[in-house]
Design a protein around this motif. Structure first.
Motif, short mmCIF file in Angstrom:
data_model
loop_
_atom_site.label_atom_id
_atom_site.label_comp_id
_atom_site.label_asym_id
_atom_site.label_seq_id
_atom_site.Cartn_x
_atom_site.Cartn_y
_atom_site.Cartn_z
N TYR A 117 -17.14 -63.97 9.72
CA TYR A 117 -17.84 -62.29 9.44
C TYR A 117 -16.40 -61.36 7.58
O TYR A 117 -16.01 -62.42 7.88
N TRP A 118 -17.14 -60.65 7.84
CA TRP A 118 -16.95 -60.74 6.49
C TRP A 118 -17.35 -58.95 6.95
O TRP A 118 -17.86 -58.14 7.04
N PHE A 119 -16.46 -58.08 5.94
CA PHE A 119 -16.70 -56.58 6.21
C PHE A 119 -17.11 -56.61 5.01
O PHE A 119 -16.35 -55.21 4.02
N ASP A 120 -18.43 -55.72 5.04
CA ASP A 120 -19.02 -55.93 4.16
C ASP A 120 -18.95 -54.22 3.75
O ASP A 120 -18.89 -53.87 2.12
N GLU A 121 -18.86 -53.40 4.25
CA GLU A 121 -18.38 -51.68 3.71
C GLU A 121 -16.86 -51.53 3.01
O GLU A 121 -16.41 -50.88 2.65
N GLY A 122 -15.87 -53.07 3.07
CA GLY A 122 -15.04 -52.56 2.47
C GLY A 122 -14.11 -52.80 3.41
O GLY A 122 -13.75 -52.35 4.23
N TRP A 123 -12.49 -52.29 2.53
CA TRP A 123 -11.21 -52.77 4.11
C TRP A 123 -11.64 -51.07 4.73
O TRP A 123 -11.07 -51.88 5.44
N LYS A 124 -12.25 -49.97 4.05
CA LYS A 124 -11.35 -48.65 4.94
C LYS A 124 -13.48 -48.63 5.81
O LYS A 124 -13.78 -48.09 5.91
N ASN A 125 -12.61 -48.80 6.91
CA ASN A 125 -14.35 -49.09 8.34
C ASN A 125 -13.09 -48.17 9.77
O ASN A 125 -12.06 -48.40 9.51
N SER A 126 -14.46 -47.63 10.28
CA SER A 126 -13.45 -46.88 11.33
C SER A 126 -12.76 -48.17 12.33
O SER A 126 -12.11 -47.20 13.35
N PHE A 127 -12.99 -49.57 12.08
CA PHE A 127 -12.52 -50.87 12.90
C PHE A 127 -10.90 -50.91 12.89
O PHE A 127 -9.87 -51.04 12.95
N ASN A 128 -10.96 -51.31 10.86
CA ASN A 128 -10.15 -51.07 10.42
C ASN A 128 -8.63 -49.94 9.96
O ASN A 128 -7.84 -50.25 10.34
N ASN A 129 -9.78 -48.87 10.31
CA ASN A 129 -8.37 -47.63 10.68
C ASN A 129 -7.79 -47.46 11.83
O ASN A 129 -7.39 -47.12 11.78
N TYR A 130 -8.75 -47.61 12.71
CA TYR A 130 -8.60 -47.61 14.14
C TYR A 130 -7.39 -48.97 14.60
O TYR A 130 -6.56 -48.40 15.15
N ILE A 131 -7.73 -49.79 13.62
CA ILE A 131 -6.25 -50.83 14.77
C ILE A 131 -4.49 -50.89 13.13
O ILE A 131 -4.57 -51.73 13.27
N ASP A 132 -4.89 -49.56 12.59
CA ASP A 132 -4.31 -49.58 11.04
C ASP A 132 -3.84 -50.81 10.28
O ASP A 132 -2.41 -51.07 9.85
N LEU A 133 -5.06 -51.06 10.15
CA LEU A 133 -4.45 -52.85 8.90
C LEU A 133 -3.99 -52.17 7.80
O LEU A 133 -5.05 -51.26 7.51
N ASN A 134 -3.08 -52.44 7.41
CA ASN A 134 -2.60 -51.89 5.76
C ASN A 134 -2.14 -53.44 4.98
O ASN A 134 -2.03 -52.38 4.37
N TRP A 135 -2.48 -54.00 5.25
CA TRP A 135 -2.46 -55.88 4.70
C TRP A 135 -3.03 -57.29 5.00
O TRP A 135 -2.92 -56.45 6.50
N VAL A 136 -2.75 -57.55 4.90
CA VAL A 136 -3.66 -59.00 5.20
C VAL A 136 -2.20 -60.00 4.96
O VAL A 136 -2.28 -60.27 4.00
N PRO A 137 -1.85 -60.79 5.53
CA PRO A 137 -2.75 -61.21 6.73
C PRO A 137 -1.60 -60.79 8.24
O PRO A 137 -0.85 -60.11 7.51
#
Length: 171
Positions: free
Chosen positions: A118-138
């Motif tokens: 799956y791909w986050f076509d809305e970009g890095w900042k979205n409600s899911f990534n913000n909720y899980i505190d995603l600040n870097w990958v992997p």
């Protein structure tokens, strides 16, 4: 003196550029996070809640990655090993590539087209990534058989805590 300056620069780099471990390890997802849309390989948009629901009754690992991320690419062999050692565990890849074309090229280049992607076509900042505190990958998350978060934060599939979590969930 030269070694002291080098040490200072290394420490500064690690502090400034390292992933920041979230202060709180969440065990559930918010309704807003689960409602976040993500694009499947064939182009269909689905919610993250639907993705997780499709794996209900099974353990799921979510691998957050991007084809531009060297650490993500270096982690792929360890992910394969983790899969081979845990055939009863499902894996999905959530990409943070900047474009659909870049994502598709990366899937082909790193031979993971046949996986669930799956791909986050809305970009890095979205409600899911913000909720899980995603600040870097992997980043890797383990989801239990009921859709709860069993392991909130891991930066490597070879992190012993990932396998420990899987072992506990298998019992």
């Amino acid at each position: 003196m030269k070694k002291l300056i080098q040490l200072f620069l290394i420490i500064t780099s690690v502090v400034l550029f390292a992933q920041k471990v979230p202060a709180i390890s969440k065990t559930t997802f918010s309704k807003e996070a689960l409602a976040q849309k993500i694009t499947a390989l064939e182009g269909k948009k689905v919610t993250i809640g639907e993705v997780i629901k499709n794996h209900e009754g099974r353990i799921l690992i979510i691998d957050f990655w991007a084809s531009w991320c060297q650490d993500c690419i270096l982690a792929l062999p360890s992910t394969i090993t983790l899969k081979e050692n845990n055939p009863e565990v499902d894996f999905v890849y959530f990409s943070l590539d900047r474009s659909h074309e870049q994502w598709k090229r990366g899937l082909k280049k790193y031979d993971i087209e046949s996986q669930e992607n799956y791909w986050f076509d809305e970009g890095w900042k979205n409600s899911f990534n913000n909720y899980i505190d995603l600040n870097w990958v992997p980043r890797f998350m383990v989801i239990d058989q009921r859709g709860g978060i069993a392991k909130y934060y891991a930066i490597s599939p070879s992190d012993p805590a990932v396998q420990e979590t899987l072992n506990a969930l298998k019992q």
